[in-house]
Design a protein around this motif. Sequence first.
Motif, PDB file in Angstrom:
ATOM      1  N   TYR A   1       0.529  24.016  -4.561  1.00 58.35           N
ATOM      2  CA  TYR A   1       0.908  22.745  -5.156  1.00 58.35           C
ATOM      3  C   TYR A   1       1.797  22.942  -6.380  1.00 58.35           C
ATOM      4  CZ  TYR A   1      -2.899  24.030  -8.324  1.00 58.35           C
ATOM      5  OH  TYR A   1      -3.711  24.698  -9.211  1.00 58.35           O
ATOM      6  N   LEU A   2       2.204  24.166  -6.631  1.00 53.79           N
ATOM      7  CA  LEU A   2       2.926  24.468  -7.854  1.00 53.79           C
ATOM      8  C   LEU A   2       4.382  24.011  -7.824  1.00 53.79           C
ATOM      9  CD1 LEU A   2       1.522  28.037  -8.633  1.00 53.79           C
ATOM     10  CD2 LEU A   2       0.776  25.830  -9.540  1.00 53.79           C
TER      11      LEU A   2
ATOM     12  N   PHE B   1      -4.169  18.010  -7.857  1.00 54.74           N
ATOM     13  CA  PHE B   1      -3.090  18.991  -7.953  1.00 54.74           C
ATOM     14  C   PHE B   1      -2.298  18.869  -9.252  1.00 54.74           C
ATOM     15  CE2 PHE B   1      -3.801  17.992  -3.431  1.00 54.74           C
ATOM     16  CZ  PHE B   1      -4.290  19.227  -3.036  1.00 54.74           C
ATOM     17  N   TYR B   2      -2.866  18.149 -10.223  1.00 51.98           N
ATOM     18  CA  TYR B   2      -2.184  17.923 -11.489  1.00 51.98           C
ATOM     19  C   TYR B   2      -3.146  18.199 -12.653  1.00 51.98           C
ATOM     20  CZ  TYR B   2       1.436  15.633  -8.721  1.00 51.98           C
ATOM     21  OH  TYR B   2       2.423  15.376  -7.804  1.00 51.98           O
ATOM     22  N   PRO B   3      -2.603  18.464 -13.839  1.00 50.69           N
ATOM     23  CA  PRO B   3      -3.471  18.630 -15.013  1.00 50.69           C
ATOM     24  C   PRO B   3      -4.082  17.293 -15.440  1.00 50.69           C
ATOM     25  CG  PRO B   3      -1.144  18.724 -15.632  1.00 50.69           C
ATOM     26  CD  PRO B   3      -1.190  18.694 -14.135  1.00 50.69           C
ATOM     27  N   ARG B   4      -4.880  17.310 -16.481  1.00 49.19           N
ATOM     28  CA  ARG B   4      -5.528  16.109 -17.036  1.00 49.19           C
ATOM     29  C   ARG B   4      -6.437  15.433 -16.027  1.00 49.19           C
ATOM     30  NH1 ARG B   4      -0.211  13.240 -19.766  1.00 49.19           N
ATOM     31  NH2 ARG B   4       0.497  15.022 -21.008  1.00 49.19           N
ATOM     32  N   LYS B   5      -7.180  16.234 -15.282  1.00 48.78           N
ATOM     33  CA  LYS B   5      -8.065  15.675 -14.251  1.00 48.78           C
ATOM     34  C   LYS B   5      -9.154  14.790 -14.863  1.00 48.78           C
ATOM     35  CE  LYS B   5      -7.321  19.515 -11.018  1.00 48.78           C
ATOM     36  NZ  LYS B   5      -6.231  20.121 -11.812  1.00 48.78           N
TER      37      LYS B   5
ATOM     38  N   ILE C   1       0.837  -1.200   0.000  1.00 46.32           N
ATOM     39  CA  ILE C   1       0.000   0.000   0.000  1.00 46.32           C
ATOM     40  C   ILE C   1       0.873   1.252   0.000  1.00 46.32           C
ATOM     41  CG2 ILE C   1      -1.723   1.315   1.288  1.00 46.32           C
ATOM     42  CD1 ILE C   1      -2.880  -1.345   2.251  1.00 46.32           C
ATOM     43  N   ALA C   2       1.911   1.249   0.819  1.00 48.62           N
ATOM     44  CA  ALA C   2       2.848   2.380   0.845  1.00 48.62           C
ATOM     45  C   ALA C   2       3.499   2.559  -0.521  1.00 48.62           C
ATOM     46  CB  ALA C   2       3.908   2.156   1.913  1.00 48.62           C
ATOM     47  N   ALA C   3       3.920   1.453  -1.129  1.00 52.29           N
ATOM     48  CA  ALA C   3       4.575   1.515  -2.441  1.00 52.29           C
ATOM     49  C   ALA C   3       3.624   2.047  -3.509  1.00 52.29           C
ATOM     50  CB  ALA C   3       5.079   0.123  -2.830  1.00 52.29           C
ATOM     51  N   PHE C   4       2.377   1.593  -3.496  1.00 50.60           N
ATOM     52  CA  PHE C   4       1.410   2.047  -4.498  1.00 50.60           C
ATOM     53  C   PHE C   4       1.142   3.548  -4.371  1.00 50.60           C
ATOM     54  CE2 PHE C   4      -0.549  -2.476  -4.659  1.00 50.60           C
ATOM     55  CZ  PHE C   4       0.468  -2.874  -5.509  1.00 50.60           C
ATOM     56  N   GLY C   5       1.119   4.054  -3.130  1.00 53.05           N
ATOM     57  CA  GLY C   5       0.921   5.481  -2.937  1.00 53.05           C
ATOM     58  C   GLY C   5       2.064   6.292  -3.510  1.00 53.05           C
ATOM     59  N   LEU C   6       3.288   5.842  -3.272  1.00 53.99           N
ATOM     60  CA  LEU C   6       4.456   6.544  -3.808  1.00 53.99           C
ATOM     61  C   LEU C   6       4.497   6.454  -5.334  1.00 53.99           C
ATOM     62  CD1 LEU C   6       7.210   5.438  -1.250  1.00 53.99           C
ATOM     63  CD2 LEU C   6       5.807   7.508  -1.217  1.00 53.99           C
ATOM     64  N   LEU C   7       4.130   5.305  -5.883  1.00 51.26           N
ATOM     65  CA  LEU C   7       4.131   5.139  -7.335  1.00 51.26           C
ATOM     66  C   LEU C   7       3.064   6.005  -8.000  1.00 51.26           C
ATOM     67  CD1 LEU C   7       4.756   1.301  -7.543  1.00 51.26           C
ATOM     68  CD2 LEU C   7       6.292   3.096  -8.368  1.00 51.26           C
ATOM     69  N   CYS C   8       1.917   6.154  -7.355  1.00 51.93           N
ATOM     70  CA  CYS C   8       0.884   7.055  -7.873  1.00 51.93           C
ATOM     71  C   CYS C   8       1.456   8.460  -8.009  1.00 51.93           C
ATOM     72  CB  CYS C   8      -0.332   7.054  -6.939  1.00 51.93           C
ATOM     73  SG  CYS C   8      -1.584   8.296  -7.354  1.00 51.93           S
ATOM     74  N   PHE C   9       2.146   8.921  -6.974  1.00 51.28           N
ATOM     75  CA  PHE C   9       2.762  10.245  -6.997  1.00 51.28           C
ATOM     76  C   PHE C   9       3.791  10.356  -8.115  1.00 51.28           C
ATOM     77  CE2 PHE C   9       6.103  13.194  -5.723  1.00 51.28           C
ATOM     78  CZ  PHE C   9       5.376  14.333  -5.418  1.00 51.28           C
ATOM     79  N   THR C  10       4.645   9.348  -8.245  1.00 51.65           N
ATOM     80  CA  THR C  10       5.685   9.372  -9.276  1.00 51.65           C
ATOM     81  C   THR C  10       5.089   9.489 -10.665  1.00 51.65           C
ATOM     82  OG1 THR C  10       7.260   8.110  -7.941  1.00 51.65           O
ATOM     83  CG2 THR C  10       7.545   8.031 -10.327  1.00 51.65           C
ATOM     84  N   PHE C  11       4.064   8.694 -10.943  1.00 50.50           N
ATOM     85  CA  PHE C  11       3.473   8.724 -12.281  1.00 50.50           C
ATOM     86  C   PHE C  11       2.699  10.014 -12.539  1.00 50.50           C
ATOM     87  CE2 PHE C  11       4.265   4.100 -12.202  1.00 50.50           C
ATOM     88  CZ  PHE C  11       4.888   3.974 -13.446  1.00 50.50           C
ATOM     89  N   LEU C  12       2.114  10.596 -11.496  1.00 55.41           N
ATOM     90  CA  LEU C  12       1.494  11.906 -11.656  1.00 55.41           C
ATOM     91  C   LEU C  12       2.556  12.953 -11.989  1.00 55.41           C
ATOM     92  CD1 LEU C  12      -1.105  11.944  -8.724  1.00 55.41           C
ATOM     93  CD2 LEU C  12      -1.634  12.120 -11.165  1.00 55.41           C
ATOM     94  N   GLU C  13       3.696  12.882 -11.323  1.00 48.88           N
ATOM     95  CA  GLU C  13       4.786  13.814 -11.591  1.00 48.88           C
ATOM     96  C   GLU C  13       5.296  13.672 -13.027  1.00 48.88           C
ATOM     97  OE1 GLU C  13       6.562  16.226  -9.651  1.00 48.88           O
ATOM     98  OE2 GLU C  13       4.691  16.121  -8.520  1.00 48.88           O
ATOM     99  N   LYS C  14       5.278  12.456 -13.544  1.00 45.86           N
ATOM    100  CA  LYS C  14       5.763  12.200 -14.902  1.00 45.86           C
ATOM    101  C   LYS C  14       4.704  12.447 -15.970  1.00 45.86           C
ATOM    102  CE  LYS C  14       9.279   8.768 -13.606  1.00 45.86           C
ATOM    103  NZ  LYS C  14       9.714   7.357 -13.735  1.00 45.86           N
ATOM    104  N   GLY C  15       3.482  12.769 -15.527  1.00 45.25           N
ATOM    105  CA  GLY C  15       2.404  13.010 -16.477  1.00 45.25           C
ATOM    106  C   GLY C  15       1.817  11.745 -17.073  1.00 45.25           C
ATOM    107  N   LYS C  16       2.116  10.580 -16.482  1.00 50.50           N
ATOM    108  CA  LYS C  16       1.588   9.302 -16.972  1.00 50.50           C
ATOM    109  C   LYS C  16       0.296   8.981 -16.231  1.00 50.50           C
ATOM    110  CE  LYS C  16       6.130   7.600 -18.338  1.00 50.50           C
ATOM    111  NZ  LYS C  16       7.137   6.516 -18.241  1.00 50.50           N
ATOM    112  N   THR C  17      -0.760   9.648 -16.652  1.00 49.25           N
ATOM    113  CA  THR C  17      -2.037   9.613 -15.942  1.00 49.25           C
ATOM    114  C   THR C  17      -2.637   8.218 -15.880  1.00 49.25           C
ATOM    115  OG1 THR C  17      -2.394  11.843 -16.786  1.00 49.25           O
ATOM    116  CG2 THR C  17      -4.284  10.739 -15.805  1.00 49.25           C
ATOM    117  N   ARG C  18      -2.496   7.478 -16.958  1.00 49.88           N
ATOM    118  CA  ARG C  18      -3.106   6.143 -17.012  1.00 49.88           C
ATOM    119  C   ARG C  18      -2.612   5.261 -15.868  1.00 49.88           C
ATOM    120  NH1 ARG C  18      -1.473   2.909 -22.204  1.00 49.88           N
ATOM    121  NH2 ARG C  18      -2.382   4.789 -23.099  1.00 49.88           N
ATOM    122  N   TRP C  19      -1.303   5.249 -15.655  1.00 46.42           N
ATOM    123  CA  TRP C  19      -0.730   4.399 -14.619  1.00 46.42           C
ATOM    124  C   TRP C  19      -0.912   5.005 -13.240  1.00 46.42           C
ATOM    125  CZ3 TRP C  19      -0.474  -0.076 -16.508  1.00 46.42           C
ATOM    126  CH2 TRP C  19      -0.118  -0.271 -17.844  1.00 46.42           C
TER     127      TRP C  19
END
Length: 382
Positions: free
Chosen positions: A275-276, A181-185, A139-157
């Motif tokens: 959040y900028l 806090f990210y585009p492509r909502k 669960i901790a890993a999935f939360g961090l990975l969600c953040f990483t992919f949002l930062e990379k703009g990979k919305t699907r993942w």
Amino acid sequence: MKRLSEFFSREKIILGVYILLSIVVGIQHYKGGPAKFNNFQIFRAAFGHLVSHQNLHLEYPKEYFDLFLYHPSFCIFFAPFSLLPLPVSLMLWLVCCSAALFYAIRSLPLAHHRKVFFWWFILFELVTSLHSQQTNPLIAAFGLLCFTFLEKGKTRWAALFPLLAFCIKGYGLIYAAMFLFYPRKGQYIGYSILWAAALALLPLPFTGTDHFLQVYRDWYTILIEDHQVNYGFSIMGLLKVWFPAFSPGDVTEVQLAGVVLFGITWLLCLYRKQYLTLEQRLLLLAYASLWVIVFNHAAESPTYVIAIPGVVLFHIVNRERLNPWSTVLIVLVFLFCILAPTDVYPPSLRRNFFQPYLIKVIPCVLVWTVLQIQLLLPHHEN
């Protein structure tokens, strides 16, 4: 000293330590007999119960103690571990949990020396979680990975990981709130709906249409019953322990207050555009990681591997801002939260002080409180 520091900063060395400790814990518990890996037995038996159209959430004392409280789709994810030989599957499960957290930390947009600190600081908490064989590192890993992919703009993942966490434990969905806090909502919401539908239907080939809805009815029933009796290693638990007159009905009231506070914090950060910068977004991730545990009626000592990433991110950001009190807080977390259930302290102290008074909870509540105040300050102060 410099060479030693460089050696223990290598990713392969740290990963090797994670894997080695996972195997050692697995061997230790397997040799201790079924009672030592009861949680793993619960997960392992669930797939067989699912395909046999049995209620996943009843007691099965001949197989294990306690109850299966997880989402029905978790049975499918765990199926490979159910089919492998017991000792192999136990050690492989623990290795997978450790490796997932290691790579999730590795994926974060942090400098290497910050990741090294993260890996080593969380290690004892990870081992505590591994001893329970639970799903918390995932669960901790999935939360961090969600953040990483949002930062990379990979919305699907990015949309997938909070839902995977939800399919383990419902509260894992909290990480989805970061998408605001990210585009492509709209894209995020669309992918979330698709992933949610696909994951919800995973048990269908094994249950058939006749039993499918009953599986989810049973799951809903056990969640309601569990919520009514638990206080957990949480703010509600602290209130219960330190103020014995605290009534059971107040669990929901405190959690509702927490939800309102979470909503206000999120809305204020959106309104003020707090959040900028990467620092601000890291603090929001830290807040979600801490909040989901300190207000969680089902939180246990091994669950704090989910909260500790929030503590680390809070410290990293505030250290960059030269806030000396963040060091005091993280030392308190290490001494009285991470080390609380370990053999560093005598058994009598753990049994008579740390455990009954929920000392492990207090440092994380302190960090969450300071972070809460930080996020509510006017924008120019953050």
